[in-house]
Design a protein around this motif. Structure first.
Motif, PDB file in Angstrom:
ATOM      1  N   ASP A 100       0.855  -1.179   0.000  1.00 17.77           N
ATOM      2  CA  ASP A 100       0.000   0.000   0.000  1.00 17.77           C
ATOM      3  C   ASP A 100       0.898   1.237   0.000  1.00 17.77           C
ATOM      4  OD1 ASP A 100      -2.401  -1.313  -0.053  1.00 17.77           O
ATOM      5  OD2 ASP A 100      -2.912  -0.960   2.042  1.00 17.77           O
ATOM      6  N   ILE A 101       0.297   2.372  -0.236  1.00 18.83           N
ATOM      7  CA  ILE A 101       1.048   3.627  -0.263  1.00 18.83           C
ATOM      8  C   ILE A 101       0.964   4.264   1.119  1.00 18.83           C
ATOM      9  CG2 ILE A 101       1.267   5.877  -1.372  1.00 18.83           C
ATOM     10  CD1 ILE A 101      -0.323   4.594  -3.749  1.00 18.83           C
ATOM     11  N   GLU A 102       2.126   4.452   1.735  1.00 18.61           N
ATOM     12  CA  GLU A 102       2.194   5.082   3.050  1.00 18.61           C
ATOM     13  C   GLU A 102       2.778   6.480   2.899  1.00 18.61           C
ATOM     14  OE1 GLU A 102       3.844   3.798   7.374  1.00 18.61           O
ATOM     15  OE2 GLU A 102       5.302   3.763   5.741  1.00 18.61           O
ATOM     16  N   VAL A 103       2.189   7.440   3.605  1.00 23.58           N
ATOM     17  CA  VAL A 103       2.663   8.822   3.552  1.00 23.58           C
ATOM     18  C   VAL A 103       3.126   9.224   4.945  1.00 23.58           C
ATOM     19  CG1 VAL A 103       2.007  11.211   3.101  1.00 23.58           C
ATOM     20  CG2 VAL A 103       1.081   9.391   1.679  1.00 23.58           C
ATOM     21  N   GLY A 104       4.361   9.739   5.013  1.00 17.59           N
ATOM     22  CA  GLY A 104       4.887  10.266   6.261  1.00 17.59           C
ATOM     23  C   GLY A 104       5.339   9.224   7.265  1.00 17.59           C
ATOM     24  N   GLY A 105       5.692   8.068   6.809  1.00 17.08           N
ATOM     25  CA  GLY A 105       6.123   7.012   7.716  1.00 17.08           C
ATOM     26  C   GLY A 105       7.632   6.962   7.877  1.00 17.08           C
ATOM     27  N   PRO A 106       8.116   5.934   8.540  1.00 16.02           N
ATOM     28  CA  PRO A 106       9.552   5.814   8.787  1.00 16.02           C
ATOM     29  C   PRO A 106      10.369   5.502   7.530  1.00 16.02           C
ATOM     30  CG  PRO A 106       8.403   3.882   9.609  1.00 16.02           C
ATOM     31  CD  PRO A 106       7.358   4.858   9.182  1.00 16.02           C
ATOM     32  N   LYS A 110       0.412  -4.546   6.573  1.00 14.78           N
ATOM     33  CA  LYS A 110       0.535  -4.807   8.013  1.00 14.78           C
ATOM     34  C   LYS A 110       1.652  -3.992   8.669  1.00 14.78           C
ATOM     35  CE  LYS A 110      -1.469  -9.343   7.697  1.00 14.78           C
ATOM     36  NZ  LYS A 110      -1.327 -10.776   7.873  1.00 14.78           N
ATOM     37  N   GLU A 111       2.528  -3.404   7.876  1.00 16.80           N
ATOM     38  CA  GLU A 111       3.653  -2.640   8.420  1.00 16.80           C
ATOM     39  C   GLU A 111       3.432  -1.137   8.381  1.00 16.80           C
ATOM     40  OE1 GLU A 111       7.351  -3.805   6.634  1.00 16.80           O
ATOM     41  OE2 GLU A 111       6.825  -5.928   6.708  1.00 16.80           O
ATOM     42  N   ILE A 112       2.259  -0.681   7.966  1.00 17.29           N
ATOM     43  CA  ILE A 112       1.993   0.756   7.869  1.00 17.29           C
ATOM     44  C   ILE A 112       1.790   1.324   9.266  1.00 17.29           C
ATOM     45  CG2 ILE A 112       0.320   2.477   7.092  1.00 17.29           C
ATOM     46  CD1 ILE A 112       0.030   0.929   4.539  1.00 17.29           C
ATOM     47  N   THR A 113       2.561   2.362   9.575  1.00 18.88           N
ATOM     48  CA  THR A 113       2.453   3.023  10.877  1.00 18.88           C
ATOM     49  C   THR A 113       1.974   4.468  10.743  1.00 18.88           C
ATOM     50  OG1 THR A 113       4.785   3.686  10.750  1.00 18.88           O
ATOM     51  CG2 THR A 113       4.276   1.605  11.883  1.00 18.88           C
ATOM     52  N   ALA A 114       2.001   5.040   9.551  1.00 14.75           N
ATOM     53  CA  ALA A 114       1.596   6.435   9.337  1.00 14.75           C
ATOM     54  C   ALA A 114       0.273   6.461   8.567  1.00 14.75           C
ATOM     55  CB  ALA A 114       2.691   7.181   8.594  1.00 14.75           C
ATOM     56  N   VAL A 115       0.116   7.393   7.684  1.00  7.67           N
ATOM     57  CA  VAL A 115      -1.121   7.565   6.919  1.00  7.67           C
ATOM     58  C   VAL A 115      -1.141   6.583   5.753  1.00  7.67           C
ATOM     59  CG1 VAL A 115      -2.475   9.184   5.548  1.00  7.67           C
ATOM     60  CG2 VAL A 115      -1.221  10.005   7.543  1.00  7.67           C
ATOM     61  N   ASN A 116      -2.203   5.788   5.693  1.00  6.79           N
ATOM     62  CA  ASN A 116      -2.370   4.847   4.588  1.00  6.79           C
ATOM     63  C   ASN A 116      -3.087   5.579   3.448  1.00  6.79           C
ATOM     64  OD1 ASN A 116      -2.975   2.775   2.825  1.00  6.79           O
ATOM     65  ND2 ASN A 116      -3.536   1.336   4.421  1.00  6.79           N
ATOM     66  N   PHE A 117      -2.312   6.036   2.477  1.00  5.75           N
ATOM     67  CA  PHE A 117      -2.858   6.800   1.358  1.00  5.75           C
ATOM     68  C   PHE A 117      -3.788   5.946   0.509  1.00  5.75           C
ATOM     69  CE2 PHE A 117      -2.760   8.628  -2.911  1.00  5.75           C
ATOM     70  CZ  PHE A 117      -3.169   9.919  -2.625  1.00  5.75           C
ATOM     71  N   SER A 118      -3.567   4.655   0.455  1.00  9.24           N
ATOM     72  CA  SER A 118      -4.429   3.764  -0.329  1.00  9.24           C
ATOM     73  C   SER A 118      -5.857   3.786   0.201  1.00  9.24           C
ATOM     74  CB  SER A 118      -3.875   2.344  -0.299  1.00  9.24           C
ATOM     75  OG  SER A 118      -2.593   2.305  -0.867  1.00  9.24           O
ATOM     76  N   THR A 119      -5.999   3.789   1.505  1.00  7.35           N
ATOM     77  CA  THR A 119      -7.332   3.849   2.101  1.00  7.35           C
ATOM     78  C   THR A 119      -7.974   5.205   1.848  1.00  7.35           C
ATOM     79  OG1 THR A 119      -6.662   2.293   3.805  1.00  7.35           O
ATOM     80  CG2 THR A 119      -8.614   3.586   4.253  1.00  7.35           C
ATOM     81  N   LEU A 120      -7.194   6.261   1.945  1.00 10.02           N
ATOM     82  CA  LEU A 120      -7.722   7.595   1.649  1.00 10.02           C
ATOM     83  C   LEU A 120      -8.191   7.692   0.194  1.00 10.02           C
ATOM     84  CD1 LEU A 120      -5.158   9.879   3.509  1.00 10.02           C
ATOM     85  CD2 LEU A 120      -7.460   9.237   4.236  1.00 10.02           C
ATOM     86  N   GLU A 121      -7.461   7.055  -0.705  1.00  6.96           N
ATOM     87  CA  GLU A 121      -7.840   7.025  -2.123  1.00  6.96           C
ATOM     88  C   GLU A 121      -9.186   6.326  -2.308  1.00  6.96           C
ATOM     89  OE1 GLU A 121      -7.624   7.414  -6.266  1.00  6.96           O
ATOM     90  OE2 GLU A 121      -6.290   8.311  -4.804  1.00  6.96           O
ATOM     91  N   LEU A 122      -9.379   5.213  -1.628  1.00  2.72           N
ATOM     92  CA  LEU A 122     -10.648   4.486  -1.704  1.00  2.72           C
ATOM     93  C   LEU A 122     -11.809   5.359  -1.217  1.00  2.72           C
ATOM     94  CD1 LEU A 122      -9.537   1.025  -0.301  1.00  2.72           C
ATOM     95  CD2 LEU A 122     -10.478   1.430  -2.567  1.00  2.72           C
ATOM     96  N   ILE A 123     -11.616   5.999  -0.074  1.00  2.00           N
ATOM     97  CA  ILE A 123     -12.671   6.829   0.506  1.00  2.00           C
ATOM     98  C   ILE A 123     -12.974   8.029  -0.385  1.00  2.00           C
ATOM     99  CG2 ILE A 123     -13.241   8.306   2.477  1.00  2.00           C
ATOM    100  CD1 ILE A 123     -11.547   6.308   4.184  1.00  2.00           C
ATOM    101  N   ALA A 124     -11.939   8.703  -0.858  1.00  2.00           N
ATOM    102  CA  ALA A 124     -12.133   9.882  -1.701  1.00  2.00           C
ATOM    103  C   ALA A 124     -12.866   9.524  -2.991  1.00  2.00           C
ATOM    104  CB  ALA A 124     -10.791  10.538  -2.009  1.00  2.00           C
TER     105      ALA A 124
END
Length: 144
Positions: free
Chosen positions: A47-53, A63-77
């Motif tokens: 997935d696309i993570e924004v602002g992570g480590p 399963k390793e995303i700790t910051a903003v999951n851009f993929s989920t935001l894309e789905l919602i938008a």
């Protein structure tokens, strides 16, 4: 009920049509982003993570995303933009009084990639052709 738009609806139809054109483009862009995201998610399992480590933008297993999951935001938008697209499609259907099948066909613009870009210039041509018939019909009723 007579077919075609009513003369008093013409100004509102033009406003809805202008917003529909913008909505078709924006929905189409987000749909292409959604398709890209789905390929990344299901073919490459990231997935696309924004602002992570891993940096500002990174491809990370879900399963390793700790910051903003851009993929989920894309789905919602895209979902909400498609709701707007459908609402505008409904308003055009109601004011222009075209068939329900045509309404469903226009609704496919937010589901099938690149179709909304085609509809962005095809539907205004259809609507303007329908609106061109309105003054002639209105003047014919006044003369009778």
């Amino acid at each position: 009920m007579p077919a075609g738009p009513r003369p008093e609806d013409v100004p509102r139809i033009r406003i809805v049509l202008a917003v529909f054109r913008v909505s078709a483009i924006v929905t189409g862009v987000f749909l292409l982003g959604l398709c890209t995201m789905m390929v990344l998610r299901y073919a490459f399992h990231v997935d696309i993570e924004v602002g992570g480590p891993f940096g500002l933008v990174a491809l990370v297993p879900p399963k390793e995303i700790t910051a903003v999951n851009f993929s989920t935001l894309e789905l919602i938008a895209h979902g909400w933009l498609y709701v707007l697209y459908l609402g505008l499609d409904f308003l055009l259907w109601r004011m222009l009084r075209f068939s329900f099948g045509r309404f469903l066909f226009f609704a496919l613009g937010g589901i099938i990639p690149f179709l909304s870009f085609y509809f962005e210039f095809r539907i205004p041509a259809y609507v303007n052709a329908r609106l061109a018939e309105v003054p002639a019909a209105a003047s014919a009723e006044v003369a009778a």
